[in-house]
Design a protein around this motif. Structure first.
Motif, PDB file in Angstrom:
ATOM      1  N   VAL A  93      -1.663  -2.216  -3.759  1.00 19.98           N
ATOM      2  CA  VAL A  93      -0.606  -2.392  -2.754  1.00 19.98           C
ATOM      3  C   VAL A  93       0.324  -3.525  -3.177  1.00 19.98           C
ATOM      4  O   VAL A  93       1.557  -3.394  -3.105  1.00 19.98           O
ATOM      5  CB  VAL A  93      -1.225  -2.677  -1.373  1.00 19.98           C
ATOM      6  CG1 VAL A  93      -0.157  -3.128  -0.383  1.00 19.98           C
ATOM      7  CG2 VAL A  93      -1.950  -1.441  -0.849  1.00 19.98           C
ATOM      8  N   GLU A 132       4.272  -2.780  -3.899  1.00 18.78           N
ATOM      9  CA  GLU A 132       5.298  -3.418  -3.064  1.00 18.78           C
ATOM     10  C   GLU A 132       6.300  -4.201  -3.904  1.00 18.78           C
ATOM     11  O   GLU A 132       7.397  -4.510  -3.425  1.00 18.78           O
ATOM     12  CB  GLU A 132       4.642  -4.334  -2.036  1.00 18.78           C
ATOM     13  CG  GLU A 132       3.921  -3.583  -0.936  1.00 18.78           C
ATOM     14  CD  GLU A 132       3.234  -4.488   0.053  1.00 18.78           C
ATOM     15  OE1 GLU A 132       2.900  -4.016   1.158  1.00 18.78           O
ATOM     16  OE2 GLU A 132       3.000  -5.679  -0.277  1.00 18.78           O
ATOM     17  N   PHE A 179      -2.347   3.131   1.689  1.00 15.61           N
ATOM     18  CA  PHE A 179      -1.197   3.185   0.791  1.00 15.61           C
ATOM     19  C   PHE A 179       0.081   3.657   1.470  1.00 15.61           C
ATOM     20  O   PHE A 179       1.175   3.297   1.043  1.00 15.61           O
ATOM     21  CB  PHE A 179      -1.499   4.086  -0.414  1.00 15.61           C
ATOM     22  CG  PHE A 179      -2.513   3.520  -1.360  1.00 15.61           C
ATOM     23  CD1 PHE A 179      -2.684   2.157  -1.493  1.00 15.61           C
ATOM     24  CD2 PHE A 179      -3.314   4.366  -2.119  1.00 15.61           C
ATOM     25  CE1 PHE A 179      -3.619   1.634  -2.364  1.00 15.61           C
ATOM     26  CE2 PHE A 179      -4.251   3.851  -2.997  1.00 15.61           C
ATOM     27  CZ  PHE A 179      -4.402   2.480  -3.118  1.00 15.61           C
ATOM     28  N   LEU A 185       3.599   4.243  -0.371  1.00 12.36           N
ATOM     29  CA  LEU A 185       3.716   3.469  -1.595  1.00 12.36           C
ATOM     30  C   LEU A 185       3.432   4.342  -2.824  1.00 12.36           C
ATOM     31  O   LEU A 185       2.608   5.257  -2.764  1.00 12.36           O
ATOM     32  CB  LEU A 185       2.735   2.290  -1.573  1.00 12.36           C
ATOM     33  CG  LEU A 185       3.059   1.165  -0.588  1.00 12.36           C
ATOM     34  CD1 LEU A 185       1.908   0.164  -0.531  1.00 12.36           C
ATOM     35  CD2 LEU A 185       4.356   0.454  -0.968  1.00 12.36           C
TER      36      LEU A 185
END
Length: 278
Positions: free
Chosen positions: A76, A80, A102, A105
């Motif tokens: 993550v 990001e 998730f 993402l």
């Protein structure tokens, strides 16, 4: 690759896990979530890693491989920041928990142990993250060579390992004097106990990098103070102060050497200076 002495080491230190058997955490996803990441220990670990890696790793969208990524926190973190992430994790339970977090993402998942990655995810990868994995393997030296083989020329490895020297110090602090004196530090891999079966030393990582022609760019200790405190459940204000202390001294001698984990940024030579780094 040099022959591994991991089996002999575990024999000396009383580890009764069957030779060649890695620790995989099926059935322990909730334990990891509740006893590590929901506690001060996990918050400190993630806060210090965020502070170090946000400055050291570019957010350039490069593909990244998260090896043994567990519940997916680092996947993550990378996604990001613009990386296209592949999370490889052998535990079905851990991978299911990771997928649930998730959302949208850009993270792909792969249920596979590190030994299968040269075939299933060969790369080469410009960025590999391997945090708290090698110490759970029966043959960590061989796995380290696999990581090197997966790296692209000039690629970087974010490696974190459980610190054997800190484990010894912690046992002394807890009063396990005979255990420390006899160097019986490795875990057995049984039931829900989470003492690693192959804890490592800084000397191990230095030697392996020399043998593999890899360059250590930086080293830091993770949880250099917290795990030796009498008060293990600090208030929010105390935790903020501890995190600030951990960030400030995680790379400072002699404190980093007793971090519960040791974190390394490692670079593979770009192909033009192999003789200089070997």
């Amino acid at each position: 690759m040099p022959c591994s002495d991991d089996t002999a080491s575990r024999s000396r230190h009383g580890n009764d896990i069957p030779v060649g058997q890695d620790r995989i955490f099926d059935g322990l996803a909730d334990k990891f979530a509740n006893s590590l990441y929901a506690t001060a220990r996990g918050q400190i670990r993630l806060a210090v890693l965020d502070d170090m890696l946000s400055r050291a790793l570019p957010s350039d969208g490069a593909p990244a491989l998260d090896v043994g990524g567990g519940l997916g926190q680092m996947s993550v973190w990378l996604a990001e920041r613009g990386h296209h992430v592949t999370l490889a994790e052998p535990s079905a339970d851990m991978l299911a928990e990771a997928r649930a977090g998730f959302g949208r993402l850009p993270v792909q998942t792969l249920q596979a142990p590190i030994q299968a990655l040269p075939e299933l995810a060969p790369g080469p990868w410009p960025l590999i993250v391997c945090h708290a994995v090698l110490e759970w393997l029966a043959q960590p030296r061989e796995a380290f060579s696999l990581l090197n083989a997966l790296l692209a020329p000039g690629g970087r490895l974010s490696l974190m390992v459980f610190n054997r020297d800190a484990l010894r110090f912690s046992n002394v602090v807890k009063g396990n004097l005979d255990k420390a004196l006899e160097d019986r530090l490795s875990g057995t891999g049984r039931r829900q106990r989470l003492t690693p079966i192959s804890p490592l030393t800084h000397a191990d990582i230095e030697r392996w990098c020399r043998e593999e022609g890899l360059v250590i760019e930086s080293v830091a200790g993770i949880r250099i103070f917290h795990d030796y405190l009498r008060e293990r459940s600090p208030s929010e204000a105390q935790l903020a102060t501890i995190i600030e202390l951990e960030k400030r001294y995680c790379r400072v001698e002699p404190h980093w050497r007793l971090g519960r984990y040791l974190h390394y940024l490692i670079r593979r030579a770009d192909g033009t200076n192999l003789e200089e780094t070997s």
